[in-house]
Structure formats: C-alpha cells, structure tokens
Design an enzyme around this catalytic site. Structure first.
Site, mmCIF file in Angstrom:
data_model
loop_
_atom_site.group_PDB
_atom_site.id
_atom_site.type_symbol
_atom_site.label_atom_id
_atom_site.label_comp_id
_atom_site.label_asym_id
_atom_site.label_seq_id
_atom_site.Cartn_x
_atom_site.Cartn_y
_atom_site.Cartn_z
ATOM 1 N N PRO A 266 0.389 -1.595 -0.145
ATOM 2 C CA PRO A 266 0.228 0.172 -0.156
ATOM 3 C C PRO A 266 0.403 1.173 0.548
ATOM 4 O O PRO A 266 2.330 1.308 0.913
ATOM 5 C CB PRO A 266 -1.082 -0.410 1.249
ATOM 6 C CG PRO A 266 0.270 -0.741 1.824
ATOM 7 C CD PRO A 266 0.730 -1.894 1.149
ATOM 8 N N ARG A 268 -0.508 4.874 -1.519
ATOM 9 C CA ARG A 268 -1.316 6.147 -0.904
ATOM 10 C C ARG A 268 -2.497 5.735 0.225
ATOM 11 O O ARG A 268 -2.491 6.977 1.071
ATOM 12 C CB ARG A 268 -2.281 6.050 -2.228
ATOM 13 C CG ARG A 268 -3.728 7.081 -2.537
ATOM 14 C CD ARG A 268 -4.814 7.783 -3.606
ATOM 15 N NE ARG A 268 -4.049 6.986 -4.148
ATOM 16 C CZ ARG A 268 -4.133 7.464 -5.559
ATOM 17 N NH1 ARG A 268 -3.566 8.654 -5.887
ATOM 18 N NH2 ARG A 268 -3.505 7.287 -6.419
ATOM 19 N N ARG A 304 -1.359 16.738 -9.018
ATOM 20 C CA ARG A 304 -2.150 15.186 -10.057
ATOM 21 C C ARG A 304 -2.685 15.988 -10.430
ATOM 22 O O ARG A 304 -3.833 15.742 -11.300
ATOM 23 C CB ARG A 304 -2.676 14.726 -8.715
ATOM 24 C CG ARG A 304 -1.466 13.696 -7.290
ATOM 25 C CD ARG A 304 -2.031 12.884 -6.452
ATOM 26 N NE ARG A 304 -3.132 12.294 -6.708
ATOM 27 C CZ ARG A 304 -4.141 11.689 -7.036
ATOM 28 N NH1 ARG A 304 -4.893 13.101 -6.513
ATOM 29 N NH2 ARG A 304 -4.838 11.083 -7.503
ATOM 30 N N CYS A 334 3.803 29.008 -14.949
ATOM 31 C CA CYS A 334 3.850 30.100 -16.393
ATOM 32 C C CYS A 334 2.687 28.301 -17.635
ATOM 33 O O CYS A 334 3.177 28.062 -18.543
ATOM 34 C CB CYS A 334 4.879 30.673 -16.660
ATOM 35 S SG CYS A 334 4.684 32.393 -16.100
HETATM 36 N N1 LLP Z 1 3.118 -1.827 -6.289
HETATM 37 C C1 LLP Z 1 3.170 -1.489 -7.581
HETATM 38 C C2 LLP Z 1 3.645 -2.001 -7.794
HETATM 39 C C3 LLP Z 1 2.971 0.229 -7.820
HETATM 40 O O1 LLP Z 1 3.294 0.295 -9.050
HETATM 41 C C4 LLP Z 1 2.146 0.826 -6.707
HETATM 42 C C5 LLP Z 1 1.650 2.234 -7.532
HETATM 43 C C6 LLP Z 1 1.826 0.898 -5.054
HETATM 44 C C7 LLP Z 1 1.973 -0.880 -4.877
HETATM 45 C C8 LLP Z 1 0.918 1.601 -5.299
HETATM 46 O O2 LLP Z 1 -0.281 1.569 -5.258
HETATM 47 P P1 LLP Z 1 -1.255 2.691 -4.265
HETATM 48 O O3 LLP Z 1 -1.580 2.369 -3.268
HETATM 49 O O4 LLP Z 1 -0.247 4.160 -3.925
HETATM 50 O O5 LLP Z 1 -2.078 2.924 -4.950
HETATM 51 N N2 LLP Z 1 1.273 9.296 -9.280
HETATM 52 C C9 LLP Z 1 -0.262 8.518 -9.020
HETATM 53 C C10 LLP Z 1 0.269 7.028 -8.705
HETATM 54 C C11 LLP Z 1 0.777 6.169 -9.304
HETATM 55 C C12 LLP Z 1 0.943 5.159 -8.394
HETATM 56 C C13 LLP Z 1 1.632 4.129 -9.703
HETATM 57 N N3 LLP Z 1 2.159 2.272 -8.403
HETATM 58 C C14 LLP Z 1 -1.242 9.802 -8.268
HETATM 59 O O6 LLP Z 1 -1.401 10.308 -7.818
HETATM 60 O O7 LLP Z 1 -2.403 9.407 -8.523
#
Ligand code: LLP
Length: 408
Positions: A266, A268, A304, A334
């Site tokens: 996890p 986010r 984002r 800008c």
């Molecule tokens: N594991 C892998 C292999 C991943 O690629 C990611 C996120 C995670 C875990 C963690 O995922 P989470 O639990 O955070 O959803 N910049 C984007 C999010 C990109 C996520 C990329 N991979 C945003 O701001 O929404």
C-alpha cells in the site's frame, strides 16, 4: 481522518515555516497502518510503497511500526536504508531495473525482486552469478482484470507495460526455476491505483491462486503471495472510502488453508489522508469570463490535478464572513494547466491560507523545480501536535549550484 486529537495551528505553521508547506500528521500515519494491520493480521507483511511519499522521516515512522517497503529504484532503496528500514523486508518492483540497481539490492540483502519479464530474470541471474549470490524472485503476473480507475494509473490490463502476461506465466516460472542463481519465492500483482471498488482486486487474487496451484503441481512451491497496493482514498466530499476490512476478509477467505505469507504494497492509503498542502492566497483576480484565486502553491508542488485531472478538496483555514467567489485555484506557473482546483467556491481574500487536502501521497514525491521554484518544506506533526521540520525549503541557490560549477 478520524479520532482527531488536536487541530493544527496552520497560521502558526505558515508563520514559522512559510508557504507552500506540506503538513503531515504522525497520528494519521499510524492509524492508517494499524487499519491494515488489524484487518489483515500480524502475519502479513506490509511493504509501504515508497513512491507515494519517500521522505526519510515518513519512512522511519513506518519502519518503527514494523513496516516493510516496496521500492522501484536504487534511489528509493538508499532512502529506505538511510531511514533505518529493514532490507530484508524490502521488495523491489518496477519494469526496468538496471544492473547497478540489481547489484546494489543484492548486496543490501533485500527480500525479493518483483520481476516483470524474461530478460529481467536473465539479467538478475547474471548479476547474482557475478556476485556469487542467489536472488529471490517473485513474478509479477498481469491478471488482465479491469481496475476501473484512471487510465494513467491502471496497470493490470493486457496493453499496459507492466507484468508478465497471464498466458505466459507458467513458461516464465519454468524459466526462472531453471536459472541457477535464482530462488523462486513468490507471485505478485498490482492492477492499478486509487481503486475504490475492490472487487477487481479480489478477482485478480483468484486468478493468481489458480496459477499458484498449477505451479505447486509442477513442484514450484511459492512462499508468498503479494497482492500489491492500489486501495484508494476518498478525495471528494461525497466519495465513499473503500472497505479495507471487507477486502481483508475476502482475501482471507481465499487464502484459507494456504501456507503462503501474504504481502501488500500500500502507498496512497497509508499517507494520502495524513497530509495537506498549506498555501497562501496571493491575489483574487477577476478575469473576463472567470475568476481566479492565485495561490503560492502550484503544479510543481502538487501535479495530480494537472496530470490526471484529479480532484483535491480545498478549504480556507479560517471561515470568513465575506462574499464567496467561484474561481479556479491556480498557481503562479506559466502554464494554463497549472491549477489545483477548478470552479471552487471559497470566501477568501489575499493573504488567506488554504488547505489542499489529501496531499500526503504523490504530492511531494512528484514535485519538481519547474519555473525554478524551490521545492516546499515538509513538516511532521507528532502525536501531540508538535511540529518538526522534516525537509527544509530548498533555496534558489541550491537549485542551480551544480550548474554554476559548470559555467565556463
Ligand atoms: N505497488 C506497485 C507495483 C505500484 O506500481 C504502486 C503504484 C503501488 C504498489 C502503490 O500503489 P497505491 O497503494 O499508492 O495505489 N501518481 C499516481 C499514482 C501512481 C501509482 C503508481 N504505482 C497518482 O498520483 O495518483
């Protein structure tokens, strides 16, 4: 965030540290981690996805709670180690690991590599052979389920660059098992990020388990099953929070009777709601067809909205009894794409402070220096509300010091 023990004094924080400023709460980090731990149990390994927020103090906070880490670069491994994180609880994800990164991770003694292709298996095997080591590997399998999220952050479909195609999985495992410097220890998947409906994740697990059984029949017995990250958080006022407990129960029902250890990645959901971006209104500008609230935070601090058209709640720190304005909240960069929120109704005037909510994840970690803007400072509020600077604001001189040394 529930169980709010104190209300941060944002005006004092702004006065002390300046704006824009990322403000994180340790109690919210702990609470999010404990939600996972109580839902999935002590036996599971939680590997916090460093990319969501890699500040060393945040990593140390999770390390102290017993967390492992999910990294995607040698740089992130260096952060984990510098923060006191355990290498043997660290997994290395990502589609393009370099030889140098593989060498570094092997020397550090990470738990395993999450491998995404046959050439990557071969490369890890070669590097391990050179170092006289055995590398533990898990294969990231693409279960081809639709995560129903934003296309930029969906990763589990056939035409994404991630993972090994489901149909090729058996062949890939046989290939890995035959390489002398690899130890096949797991299977993993990650179908996307910001998932509110968790049914596709359960479906993905079911598909992985079919493979796990087929592999066992062939004598390839796995030690762990890594179901990735991806659980979303509510960004909108009316958005429901995903039910982590129900998800954990669905996972437990499918894992019952199995010997494999469960791993999660996890990101986010551990940090997103624990942070805000504090920003100050520079001007309220009345345009020809639209009004703008120009603030000192910008797309370089939180990209984002610009990148994904993502929504972040925006709230005035002090509710003022003045006529509200409906306006786009924009930064000084800008670019027309430099907005933090569109068509927001806020009762604010120049000098007021705004909170951009849910800025704990993918905000500071995706920040840039575009327009030669120093990256903002970060503070962590401890359980009593005491603030600690965990990253000083960059100075302009720092931004081009290396270039200045290159001048002829
Ligand atoms: N594991 C892998 C292999 C991943 O690629 C990611 C996120 C995670 C875990 C963690 O995922 P989470 O639990 O955070 O959803 N910049 C984007 C999010 C990109 C996520 C990329 N991979 C945003 O701001 O929404």
């Amino acid at each position: 965030m529930t169980d709010i023990a104190f209300q941060p004094d944002y005006a004092a924080l702004a006065a002390t540290y300046g704006t824009p400023l990322y403000v994180y709460r340790a109690d919210a980090l702990t609470q999010a981690f404990n939600t996972y731990r109580s839902a999935f149990g002590e036996a599971a390994l939680f590997c916090y996805a460093v990319k969501a927020n890699g500040n060393l103090s945040i990593l140390r906070h999770f390390a102290r709670l017993g967390s492992g880490f999910d990294i995607v670069s040698g740089g992130e491994l260096a952060r984990v180690l510098a923060a006191g994180g355990a290498a043997d609880k660290t997994i290395f994800s990502g589609v393009g690991k370099s030889e140098a990164e593989i060498e570094y991770a092997l020397a550090a003694g990470i738990l395993c590599f999450n491998v995404e292709s046959l050439p990557e298996l071969d490369r890890i095997n070669q590097v391990a052979a050179r170092l006289g080591k055995t590398a533990s590997v898990s294969l990231r399998i693409n279960p081809d389920v639709d995560a129903q999220t934003h296309p930029y952050i969906s990763t589990g479909l056939k035409d994404n660059k991630f993972g090994i195609a489901y149909a090729d999985a058996l062949g890939a495992y046989r290939h890995a098992a035959a390489l002398p410097h690899l130890r096949v220890c797991g299977i993993d998947c990650h179908i996307g990020s910001q998932l509110i409906n968790l049914a596709p994740m359960v479906e993905a697990l079911e598909r992985l388990l079919l493979l796990v059984d087929t592999l066992a029949d062939e004598g390839i017995v796995l030690e762990h099953i890594d179901i990735g990250g991806g659980i979303g958080i509510p960004y909108r006022e009316d958005e429901a929070a995903p039910d982590i407990r129900a998800y954990a129960q669905a996972v437990a029902a499918r894992m019952a009777g199995r010997s494999q250890r469960l791993i999660l990645e996890p990101g986010r959901s551990l940090v997103g709601a624990a942070g805000v971006l504090l920003t100050r209104v520079e001007f309220v500008k009345h345009g020809e067809s639209k009004d703008f609230i120009v603030v000192d935070g910008a797309m370089n601090d939180l990209m984002r909205p610009s990148l994904y058209d993502a929504y972040h709640r925006i709230e005035a720190v002090v509710a003022k009894d003045i006529a509200p304005v409906t306006a786009d909240v924009v930064g000084p960069i800008c670019e027309s794409g430099d907005f933090l929120g569109r068509d927001r109704t806020l009762a604010v005037e120049a000098g007021d402070l705004l909170l951009i909510h849910e800025a704990g994840a993918y905000a500071a970690s995706m920040a840039s220096n575009y327009n030669t803007r120093p990256r903002a400072a970060e503070v962590l509020l401890d359980e009593t509300g005491q603030a600690r600077l965990i990253r000083p604001r960059e100075t302009v001189a720092e931004l081009f010091a290396a270039e200045a040394r290159c001048l002829d």
